[in-house]
Each structure stands twice: as structure tokens, then as C-alpha cells.
Design a protein around this motif. Structure first.
Motif, PDB file in Angstrom:
ATOM      1  N   PHE A   1       1.022  -1.225   0.387  1.00  0.00           N
ATOM      2  CA  PHE A   1      -0.316  -0.129   0.064  1.00  0.00           C
ATOM      3  C   PHE A   1       1.361   1.466   0.515  1.00  0.00           C
ATOM      4  O   PHE A   1       0.836   2.373  -0.734  1.00  0.00           O
ATOM      5  CB  PHE A   1      -0.298  -0.030   1.433  1.00  0.00           C
ATOM      6  N   ALA A   2       1.944   0.855   0.536  1.00  0.00           N
ATOM      7  CA  ALA A   2       2.440   2.515   0.069  1.00  0.00           C
ATOM      8  C   ALA A   2       3.480   3.018  -1.023  1.00  0.00           C
ATOM      9  O   ALA A   2       3.600   3.729  -1.101  1.00  0.00           O
ATOM     10  CB  ALA A   2       4.460   2.342   1.947  1.00  0.00           C
ATOM     11  N   ALA A   3       3.557   1.615  -1.347  1.00  0.00           N
ATOM     12  CA  ALA A   3       4.683   1.798  -2.404  1.00  0.00           C
ATOM     13  C   ALA A   3       3.337   2.510  -3.685  1.00  0.00           C
ATOM     14  O   ALA A   3       3.941   3.251  -4.892  1.00  0.00           O
ATOM     15  CB  ALA A   3       4.672   0.822  -3.302  1.00  0.00           C
ATOM     16  N   GLN A   4       1.625   2.078  -3.300  1.00  0.00           N
ATOM     17  CA  GLN A   4       1.631   2.119  -4.130  1.00  0.00           C
ATOM     18  C   GLN A   4       0.728   3.987  -3.548  1.00  0.00           C
ATOM     19  O   GLN A   4       0.090   4.960  -4.956  1.00  0.00           O
ATOM     20  CB  GLN A   4      -0.100   1.565  -4.253  1.00  0.00           C
ATOM     21  N   ARG A   5       0.806   4.495  -2.138  1.00  0.00           N
ATOM     22  CA  ARG A   5       0.024   5.353  -1.873  1.00  0.00           C
ATOM     23  C   ARG A   5       0.875   6.997  -1.698  1.00  0.00           C
ATOM     24  O   ARG A   5      -0.037   6.975  -0.924  1.00  0.00           O
ATOM     25  CB  ARG A   5      -1.146   5.337  -1.256  1.00  0.00           C
ATOM     26  N   ARG A   6       2.177   5.931  -1.298  1.00  0.00           N
ATOM     27  CA  ARG A   6       2.708   7.217  -0.681  1.00  0.00           C
ATOM     28  C   ARG A   6       2.336   8.887  -1.540  1.00  0.00           C
ATOM     29  O   ARG A   6       2.320   9.173  -2.832  1.00  0.00           O
ATOM     30  CB  ARG A   6       4.483   6.824  -0.767  1.00  0.00           C
ATOM     31  N   THR A   7       2.551   9.931  -0.339  1.00  0.00           N
ATOM     32  CA  THR A   7       2.511  11.134  -1.245  1.00  0.00           C
ATOM     33  C   THR A   7       4.514  11.502  -0.867  1.00  0.00           C
ATOM     34  O   THR A   7       4.942  10.573  -0.232  1.00  0.00           O
ATOM     35  CB  THR A   7       1.806  11.970  -0.567  1.00  0.00           C
ATOM     36  N   ALA A   8       4.572  12.232  -1.894  1.00  0.00           N
ATOM     37  CA  ALA A   8       5.719  13.578  -1.493  1.00  0.00           C
ATOM     38  C   ALA A   8       6.129  14.293  -0.240  1.00  0.00           C
ATOM     39  O   ALA A   8       7.005  13.588   0.040  1.00  0.00           O
ATOM     40  CB  ALA A   8       5.774  14.574  -3.063  1.00  0.00           C
ATOM     41  N   ASP A   9       4.738  13.984   0.798  1.00  0.00           N
ATOM     42  CA  ASP A   9       5.654  14.912   1.737  1.00  0.00           C
ATOM     43  C   ASP A   9       5.591  13.869   2.594  1.00  0.00           C
ATOM     44  O   ASP A   9       7.100  14.321   3.816  1.00  0.00           O
ATOM     45  CB  ASP A   9       3.663  14.513   2.197  1.00  0.00           C
ATOM     46  N   GLN A  10       5.530  12.630   2.802  1.00  0.00           N
ATOM     47  CA  GLN A  10       6.258  11.785   3.618  1.00  0.00           C
ATOM     48  C   GLN A  10       7.414  10.864   2.793  1.00  0.00           C
ATOM     49  O   GLN A  10       8.222  10.824   3.856  1.00  0.00           O
ATOM     50  CB  GLN A  10       5.288  10.138   3.921  1.00  0.00           C
ATOM     51  N   LEU A  11       7.470  10.862   1.184  1.00  0.00           N
ATOM     52  CA  LEU A  11       8.797  10.555   1.261  1.00  0.00           C
ATOM     53  C   LEU A  11       9.869  11.794   1.781  1.00  0.00           C
ATOM     54  O   LEU A  11      10.953  11.746   2.644  1.00  0.00           O
ATOM     55  CB  LEU A  11       9.438  10.655   0.029  1.00  0.00           C
ATOM     56  N   ALA A  12       9.696  13.037   1.865  1.00  0.00           N
ATOM     57  CA  ALA A  12      10.048  13.550   1.815  1.00  0.00           C
ATOM     58  C   ALA A  12      10.353  13.910   4.075  1.00  0.00           C
ATOM     59  O   ALA A  12      12.149  14.149   3.863  1.00  0.00           O
ATOM     60  CB  ALA A  12       9.510  15.830   1.960  1.00  0.00           C
ATOM     61  N   THR A  13       9.598  13.185   4.447  1.00  0.00           N
ATOM     62  CA  THR A  13       9.962  13.140   5.842  1.00  0.00           C
ATOM     63  C   THR A  13      11.004  12.765   6.200  1.00  0.00           C
ATOM     64  O   THR A  13      11.694  12.591   6.846  1.00  0.00           O
ATOM     65  CB  THR A  13       8.818  13.034   6.457  1.00  0.00           C
ATOM     66  N   MET A  14      10.587  11.297   5.417  1.00  0.00           N
ATOM     67  CA  MET A  14      11.882  10.257   5.554  1.00  0.00           C
ATOM     68  C   MET A  14      13.015  10.389   5.396  1.00  0.00           C
ATOM     69  O   MET A  14      14.648  10.273   5.324  1.00  0.00           O
ATOM     70  CB  MET A  14      11.130   8.790   4.731  1.00  0.00           C
ATOM     71  N   ARG A  15      13.689  11.675   3.496  1.00  0.00           N
ATOM     72  CA  ARG A  15      14.460  12.251   3.348  1.00  0.00           C
ATOM     73  C   ARG A  15      15.016  12.852   4.160  1.00  0.00           C
ATOM     74  O   ARG A  15      16.274  13.159   5.539  1.00  0.00           O
ATOM     75  CB  ARG A  15      14.224  12.794   2.224  1.00  0.00           C
TER      76      ARG A  15
END
Lengths: 253, 253
Positions: free
Chosen positions: A120-134
Motif C-alpha cells: 500500500f505504501a508503494a501505491q499510495r505514498r505522497t511526496a510529503d511522507q517521502l520528504a519526511t523520510m529523506r
DNA sequence: AATTTTCATTTGTCAGACAATTAAAAGTCT
DNA sequence: AGACTTTTAATTGTCTGACAAATGAAAATT
């Protein structure tokens, strides 16, 4: 609702159970007001302190909230994710600390659960969450970061991953599992070399998420799980050896 | 341990928190005895009823147990999996019933979590657990089985699958999730044709487990998840339509 | 009409008391 | 001496009655 005086349980426990069952069973709805303590005491044929103890039991589980004053009283609480969450973490944390669960078992469970949100993460991830992780990965590369800071950043990173599955139930369950593991994780001191390896694995996860590559996410999580287990084994082995040495020294004197 | 009279929270809540923190923080260990209620009242400078309310709060979370008589008192409880479990189910069930979580979301989470134990189940399953699953499948084929009997058998089947991963933490987390879903599942009536399809999917799971084929287990679980979602969508759509019809009838009169 | 005051209701806390339970200590019998 | 019984002290469970504090509604006042 009645209580059974022949039962050997406390009145307050019985009363709490009766009201709890009424809530779970749907006879009492969210924001309904319970009768006043005096009325409940009369209904159940006990004193007010006994009723109060029962109500405190329910309040401890966030099933009711109380309000003073006229037209106050005890109201059925709508359990929020946050409340449910913090309760779950308390319970899980104690369960782990009190039942000497092996680190391996806990670690295996934690990462297995996290892997379950990969598709589900692969399908639905947003730029927001990716930015947090980076951002958290970047924080983790800072040389001055304390062990507590490192662990906190780790939690934020994994929480963002879980959130990117956009499923509130998964978030609730997983965040509980991840946080319950923290006390065990905090027992490990992370050397610079350890951190480097973990950061590289975190980067793998973020990259895989960016590319929406489910299998790669799962693969990286598995690698992280294995590495963490290994790390812990070494830490605990060293502690055990240290303890044995001290015992031997004592035996010699 | 002290309480702050300036805080606006109840004394009993503050005292409960102070003791809870001491337990979680490790200052108090399993089977340690707390001071008597009278002593606690003196320490915290409150009355005994107030202390008792605090203790009942802790008892509600299974953090302490009390024993009457000389040398009795309140003792730090070792939380068992069973207790933690039943608490988690209570919380999760209420969370689901009070926050109108969509069936789709809950269903997705439930089966995703269950899939997470597939690799371990494939590795570690015993003949015992496989036999339980086969037995439940057989029960599910009986034509006289009631809806409740069907649901109960379904729980037992899935529980056996989870247990076959041989990871107590996973079992604890997943059994909670599966059982919390039960009230929602019970809202669906399973027709003979539905049952037939589900039994076939259950058989797929058991077969895959027997052959220790992880991917096939995951695949079958995914299929079951999709089928359940679909089933629920139809059920709820029918209910909605029914409701709308009634509303329209009312509007006409 | 707006503001202030009064008032009834309800929870929060307290003090003191007694009952019930329980394990240790003391006493009793063989 | 050892086994059994009784006593005793400690502790939780419950009750009564009381007062303080909060709070929203109603009444009084401006």
C-alpha cells in the motif's frame, strides 16, 4: 444492570464490568450521560465511593470522561486513535519488558508487521511522507546526534513509512508495535559504523518507495531486520560476557 | 514520587500516573508490593479513598492486583499475553465501532497483517496446526452450520494460521486484529455460494501451508481479502438501497 | 437587552468507622 | 517434639456523612 452479591469479585469491579458491557454491547452510545454517582449508588445498592471506584476503572480505559458541576457527570467517551494508541503502547511495552521476550522474536514481529504495509505504501505514498523520510535520513547523518536523538529519528522515519500506506488501522497497529519496541532498541548503542549501515538501508527503503517498488521495500526491510537482529545479538553477547567475567572475578576473591 | 497540587487534574489521576510511570520506568518490579493504602495516603498527602481510586485505575489496566488480609496489599502484576490480549481486543473493538471505520480499510489491514506471518508460517508450521485448519475447513462444509458457528470456525482457522508462525508477538498482535474485526464480519450473512468460495480459498491456504509455499499463502490471503471486501460492498450496498427505498416510501406518504 | 448574582446539581475530596480476609504468631493438645 | 487450633495484627473492601469546588441554568439587576 444488576450485580451479583454472591460473586467473590469486588462490587466496584462488577459494576465497572456491567457498565463496560453495556457500552460495548451498544446499549450506551457515545456522549450518552450516565446517571449521577448518587443514582448509580442507589441502582446498584452500594455506596457512592464504591460507584466512584467503578467509574475510575472505566476512566482509566478512556471509556468515560467526567465533568463537574450541574449538568456534569460521566459521559461515554468516543475513543480516538490517539487514546487507543497510547493505551496499546503502554500495554505492549509492559508486555515486552515483563515477559522477557527475546529480542529476536520482537524484532522479527516488528519488521514483519512493517513489511505488511509495503504494497500500500508503494501505491499510495505522497511526496510529503517521502520528504519526511529523506529529512530524517539527513538528520541521521549528522555526526553530533545523540543516541536518543538517533532513536527518535528512527521512530519518525518508520512512522512516515507506515503512514504512507494511508490505512488508519494499519497505522494504529504498527505504530504501536514500533513504539513498544523502542525500550529494547534503546538498550543498543549504535556505533558510527552501525549507523552508517542503517542509514544506507534507510536510503534503500526511501529510494524503493520513491520508485513505488514494493518488492524492493520489502527486501530492504528484511535486510534491516536481519542487521538489527545481528547487532542486538552482539550487544547482548558482550553484556553476557562482561557479566560472566565479573562473576568469575568475584568467585576468585 | 510526588503530586502537583497546582495541576488541574484529579489527585487520583496524578497518583495513578506517578505509580504507572514508576512501573514502566522500572523503579517497581514485578511482584513488588506497594505501600499500604494508608501509607500511600500519607506519602501523597491525600485521603485513603483518593488513593483507592488511583489504585483502581491501575487495577483496570491489570498493572496491579490486590490481596486482602495481613501481608496483603497491592502487588505489581506481570502482564500476561492473555490479559494484554483481551485489553487490546476491547480497545480495538471500541475503536472500530465508535469511529465508523470503513469495512474496506479494516479488511485491508486485517489481511495485510495476516500476510505478514506467511513467511514464518511456511517455515515453521507443524502438523498440529495444519490439522486444526483442515478440521475447521471440514466443519465449514457442514450444511447445518449456523452463521455464528461459521464465524467462530473462521476465527479458529485464521488463529491456527497465525500460530503456525510461532512468534508470540505476532500472535498477540494479529489475534487482536482478527478478533476486533469479528463484529464487522458478523454483520455479513454468508450464503451457501459465498461459503463455497471461501472454503475453496481456505483450502488453498492450507494446501500452500502444507507445501510450505510462502508466496502461495500470500496469494490466497490476498484473494480472500479481495473476495471479502467485495462481499461486504454488496451487502452494504443492498442495505443502503433498502434504506433509501424506505426513505422514499416515507417521503411519498 | 445585557450583565450579574444566585442557586441547585454534581463531581472531587476528606475523616472516621466497621466488616471481611488472611497469614503469621502464639497457644494447646497428643 | 510435632500437629493442630486459636488469637492477633495488618490490610483491603465498604459505608456514612460531610464539605469544597465547579458549572450551567435561572433569576435578579442594571
Amino acid at each position: 444492570m444488576k450485580i451479583d452479591p454472591t460473586k467473590n469479585a469486588d462490587y466496584s469491579a462488577q459494576i465497572a464490568k456491567a457498565i463496560r458491557d453495556a457500552i460495548i454491547g451498544g446499549q450506551l452510545n457515545v456522549n450518552d450521560r450516565l446517571p449521577s454517582e448518587a443514582e448509580l449508588a442507589e441502582q446498584f445498592e452500594v455506596s457512592r465511593p464504591t460507584v466512584r471506584e467503578a467509574l475510575k476503572r472505566l476512566a482509566a480505559q478512556s471509556l468515560i470522561r467526567t465533568q463537574r458541576g450541574a449538568f456534569g457527570g460521566a459521559f461515554i467517551n468516543q475513543i480516538s486513535y490517539e487514546e487507543a494508541h497510547s493505551q496499546q503502547i503502554t500495554t505492549s511495552t509492559l508486555l515486552l519488558s515483563m515477559n522477557d521476550v527475546s529480542f529476536d522474536v520482537a524484532c522479527e514481529a516488528r519488521f514483519a508487521l512493517e513489511r505488511s504495509c509495503a504494497p500500500f505504501a508503494a501505491q499510495r505514498r505522497t511526496a510529503d511522507q517521502l520528504a519526511t523520510m529523506r529529512a530524517e535520513i539527513h538528520r541521521q547523518t549528522q555526526p553530533g546526534l545523540s543516541d536518543e536523538g538517533w532513536c527518535a529519528s528512527d521512530v519518525t522515519f518508520h512512522r512516515a513509512l507506515v503512514e504512507s500506506a494511508h490505512n488508519v488501522i494499519l497505522s494504529y497497529q504498527l505504530a504501536g508495535a514500533v513504539e513498544a519496541m523502542q525500550p529494547l532498541m534503546n538498550m543498543i548503542t549504535f556505533t558510527a559504523r552501525n549507523r552508517e549501515k542503517i542509514i544506507s538501508l534507510h536510503t534503500d527503503i526511501a529510494d524503493a518507495l520513491e520508485q513505488r517498488n514494493q518488492q524492493q521495500i520489502e527486501h530492504a526491510l528484511l535486510a534491516l531486520s536481519d542487521y538489527t537482529k545481528n547487532l542486538a545479538d552482539n550487544v547482548f553477547a558482550a553484556k553476557q560476557k562482561n557479566k560472566t567475567d565479573i562473576d568469575n572475578q568475584k568467585a576468585q576473591t
